[in-house]
Write an enzyme that holds these catalytic residues in place. Structure first.
Site: not given
Length: 552
Positions: A212, A337, A452
């Protein structure tokens, strides 16, 4: 028989203990450090060092500086405070300004290890939160490096860096240029390069990896000229420098908003006042508005992020890929995601009893396209709904929202980064992946793929360290990812190293822009090509052809 077995086990334990390899106290540039050692299997041990300072307690809104060192032997046996940040509810502050510490896992056999590959992890959290150890449940820390280190025979390093206001507030000029969190990351990587040999690592075989905002940070680090010669390989999991949330284009405006909140002027005295402001007050002022909607998506609220400062980042990210020409690079995303963002913007996504309306999808399409105007927004809506037909199901509508946010926030910028790295590469190799192991969250829809951050539990080997929480197929996923990741750290090729892999992963540009689909039942069909090409073409060509709308 049991007595004989008992004698054998006792003898094995005595022999293992007698042959236990451990570094003991290690000399670093700051002084001696003492970690702890424990057995992780027959004739396998782990040296763990927690809380080694890699820089001095940082000045407020200033670059990190070298630690002055210490006398005696520093006991490095506990994680240190995370850097000051908002709590999970964004209602209070946790952590400390004195937070620049790192942790090291060193695998040992019957003799002390030497010349091991080194993997340095950068945590995510939107540049707003996170820590070197990650989330904790009963002393089971998410970013515990033991499984990677043991199974891949690599040294693993994790570290803290400043986040939120204290890490990324920028005045937009030389007085407080920003990127302090990126400078902290650079300081940690530099410290590892200078000191890791004493721990048995090879400073000339250093891989950085992250997820991320940590993945975008990995990209920033290999693009920055500040790291020339320090980094040899990199892995970005769900984040790159080209992501729409990765660069703050209006740092002065946001700095003035924070200054106003804390009672500082917005003129020439602003930075001096901010530096004297209570750090908790300053951190709280960098709060994120989580009251989002389809027309006000969460991705537009992530303003505390890196800036083009002319120093760490001397230009736009897409112009800096020459700096990564000799760095091997794995880049990938999770197939859903964007789900975590979609559920904040349109909560009905996860509610089987509530439908998602066409109007919500239209509003979200227009909002995500705002930089190019209303016509681009309508084009985005039409692009993502062309396959619906006249009567789309609620599932079709919800999946479209997830696809839209996944593509815009993560996948398309990642594909653009793959092309840029591959096109500029000299000796550096480029590898692409899609992680598609379905989410384990029971409250998610049946059509759900990998959300995610779902990949982190596998990369850090949680199905092995907490086996009762997983099925055998999850251990397969963890084995595959650790094998690919650590082989790559060893050789620059995820297929070659100490660990066997289920299928050969080709380079991205070897034939038709190939990628590896990572999940629990991998075979030759897991090698695919041209990931979501229609969406990539839309955003990079059609959408980009609309004129940019300048804000007042």
């Amino acid at each position: 028989m049991m007595a004989i077995l008992g004698v054998f086990m006792s003898l094995a334990f005595i022999l293992a203990t007698a042959n236990a390899a451990s570094l003991g106290a290690v000399y670093t540039e700051g002084g001696m450090v003492q970690g702890r050692s424990h057995s992780v299997g027959l004739f396998r041990y782990m040296d763990v060092f927690q809380g080694i300072p890699f820089a001095a307690p940082p000045g407020r809104l200033q670059k990190p500086v070298a630690h002055p060192g210490w006398d005696g032997v520093l006991k490095a046996t506990d994680y240190r405070n995370r850097c000051m940040q908002l709590n999970l509810l964004a209602t209070d502050v946790v952590g400390s300004e004195d937070c620049l510490y790192l942790n090291i896992w060193v695998p040992q056999g019957s003799t002390v290890s030497s010349n091991l590959p080194v993997m340095v992890f950068i945590f995510g959290g939107g540049f707003l939160m996170g820590s070197s150890q990650g989330a904790n449940f009963l002393d089971n820390y998410l970013y515990d490096g033991e499984e990677i280190a043991d199974r891949g025979n690599v040294i693993v390093v994790t570290f803290n860096y400043r986040v939120g206001s204290l890490g990324f507030l920028s005045s937009g000029d030389a007085e407080a240029p920003g990127n302090y969190g990126l400078w902290d990351q650079h300081a940690a990587i530099s410290w590892v390069h200078r000191n890791i040999k004493a721990f048995g690592g090879n400073p000339d075989n250093l891989t950085i990896f992250g997820e991320s905002a940590g993945a975008a940070s990995v990209n920033f680090q290999i693009l920055s000229p500040q790291n020339k010669g320090l980094i040899h390989r990199a892995i970005s999991q769900s984040g790159v420098a080209l992501c729409p949330w990765a660069v703050n284009r209006n740092p002065r405006q946001y700095a003035e908003e924070i200054a106003t909140k804390v009672g500082c002027p917005t003129d020439s005295g602003m930075v001096a006042c901010l530096r004297m402001t209570d750090p908790k007050t300053l951190t709280l002022a960098g709060n994120v508005n989580f009251s989002t909607s389809p027309s006000e998506p969460i991705v537009h609220n992530l303003a505390l992020s890196p800036v083009i400062d002319g120093d760490f980042l001397p230009g736009e990210p897409e112009t800096l890929f020459g700096n990564a020409a000799d760095i091997d690079y794995i880049i990938g995303v999770n197939d859903m995601d964007g789900h975590i963002f979609a559920t904040l913007d349109i909560p009905s996504i996860n509610n089987a009893l509530a439908s998602t309306s066409v109007e919500e999808v239209r509003a979200l399409s227009i909002a995500l396209s705002e930089s190019r105007g209303i016509d681009a927004g309508i084009a985005t809506f039409e692009e993502y709904t062309f396959s619906w037909g006249s009567n789309p199901s609620d599932t079709d509508i919800k999946k479209t929202v997830v696809d839209l946010e996944t593509d815009y926030i993560f996948l398309v910028p990642t594909q653009a980064t793959l092309y840029l790295h591959s096109d500029h590469a000299v000796s550096g190799r480029t590898y692409s992946y899609l992680f598609s192991e379905p989410s384990r969250m029971p409250v998610f829809p049946l059509w759900m793929g990998a959300d995610h951050a779902d990949d982190l539990q596998y990369v850090f080997g949680k199905p092995f360290s907490t086996p009762l929480g997983y099925f055998p197929r999850h251990r397969d996923v963890a084995k595959y990812m650790i094998s690919y990741w650590t082989n790559f750290a060893q050789t620059g090729d995820p297929n070659k190293g100490e660990s066997s892999v289920p299928v050969t992963w080709p380079e991205f540009a070897s034939s038709g822009h190939q990628y590896l689909d990572i999940h629990n039942s991998m075979n030759n069909n897991s090698v695919k090509q041209m990931l979501r090409t229609r969406s990539v073409y839309y955003w990079t060509r059609v959408f980009a052809s609309f004129p940019v709308i300048k804000k007042n």
